[in-house]
Design an enzyme around this catalytic site. Sequence first.
Site, mmCIF file in Angstrom:
data_model
loop_
_atom_site.group_PDB
_atom_site.id
_atom_site.type_symbol
_atom_site.label_atom_id
_atom_site.label_comp_id
_atom_site.label_asym_id
_atom_site.label_seq_id
_atom_site.Cartn_x
_atom_site.Cartn_y
_atom_site.Cartn_z
ATOM 1 N N GLY A 45 0.685 10.999 13.782
ATOM 2 C CA GLY A 45 0.844 11.619 15.085
ATOM 3 C C GLY A 45 0.239 13.010 15.047
ATOM 4 N N GLN A 50 -1.538 21.541 17.298
ATOM 5 C CA GLN A 50 -1.807 21.471 15.860
ATOM 6 C C GLN A 50 -3.281 21.617 15.519
ATOM 7 O OE1 GLN A 50 0.708 17.722 15.358
ATOM 8 N NE2 GLN A 50 1.106 18.834 13.462
ATOM 9 N N CYS A 92 5.642 17.005 8.779
ATOM 10 C CA CYS A 92 4.739 17.440 9.841
ATOM 11 C C CYS A 92 3.450 17.932 9.200
ATOM 12 C CB CYS A 92 5.399 18.571 10.639
ATOM 13 S SG CYS A 92 4.357 19.235 11.953
ATOM 14 N N LEU A 93 2.317 17.531 9.763
ATOM 15 C CA LEU A 93 1.027 17.963 9.216
ATOM 16 C C LEU A 93 0.902 19.482 9.189
ATOM 17 C CD1 LEU A 93 -1.451 15.443 10.896
ATOM 18 C CD2 LEU A 93 -0.610 15.409 8.544
ATOM 19 N N HIS A 134 8.933 13.641 18.102
ATOM 20 C CA HIS A 134 8.305 14.708 17.304
ATOM 21 C C HIS A 134 7.103 15.303 18.047
ATOM 22 C CE1 HIS A 134 7.102 16.337 13.167
ATOM 23 N NE2 HIS A 134 6.001 16.525 13.874
ATOM 24 N N GLU A 135 6.259 14.432 18.612
ATOM 25 C CA GLU A 135 5.049 14.930 19.291
ATOM 26 C C GLU A 135 5.392 15.602 20.628
ATOM 27 O OE1 GLU A 135 2.633 15.179 17.402
ATOM 28 O OE2 GLU A 135 3.330 13.724 15.934
ATOM 29 N N HIS A 138 6.519 19.014 19.901
ATOM 30 C CA HIS A 138 5.374 19.910 19.643
ATOM 31 C C HIS A 138 4.846 20.507 20.948
ATOM 32 C CE1 HIS A 138 4.105 20.076 15.489
ATOM 33 N NE2 HIS A 138 4.161 18.779 15.332
HETATM 34 ZN ZN LIG Z 1 4.334 17.708 13.614
#
Ligand SMILES: [Zn+2]
Length: 169
Positions: A45, A50, A92-93, A134-135, A138
């Site tokens: 995701g 990000q 999370c990236l 989660h997204e 963000h």
């Molecule tokens: Zn994330």
Amino acid sequence: MIYPIVKYGNPVLEKPTETVTVFDEGIQKLIDDMFESMYAAKGVGLAAPQIGIGRRIAVVDITFKEDPAAKLVLINPEIIHTEGRHTQSEGCLSIPDFRENVSRPNKVTVRAQDVHGKVFEKTGEELLARALLHETDHLNGKLYISHLSAIKRDLMKRKIRKLIKAGEW
Ligand SMILES: [Zn+2]
């Protein structure tokens, strides 16, 4: 084009994003780039902040390329229904090398627009539910660590600050 992933500490990650109102070729290109960047970073995701873009767009593929039909584009998503509760390890990236158990609803419905601006609803359970939450978080300027206890969150922030200081972030 593969964008570098913005890491925790960059204010773009903690600001609410702007609603998308124009659905043009620029959006299609950005979404293609977001999938490419997400796969390159080995994620399932990715939200626009990000990659440093404060717009209300996210992409998800919980199968990681295995099922092309699982590719999901979420423009202006809102969570409209949640059910149950489930705790699972989450990462999370933008916060690489950290994972923590996070409790979230186990079944959620999101309402969003696709790349053409068409409104749709999608219900997901377990991993997909977690990705949708989660997204969407963000895009509201919220990171998964906000769901942790204050003690766990502060410990993680302290570790990250050390890494930043050491130039290892
Ligand atoms: Zn994330």
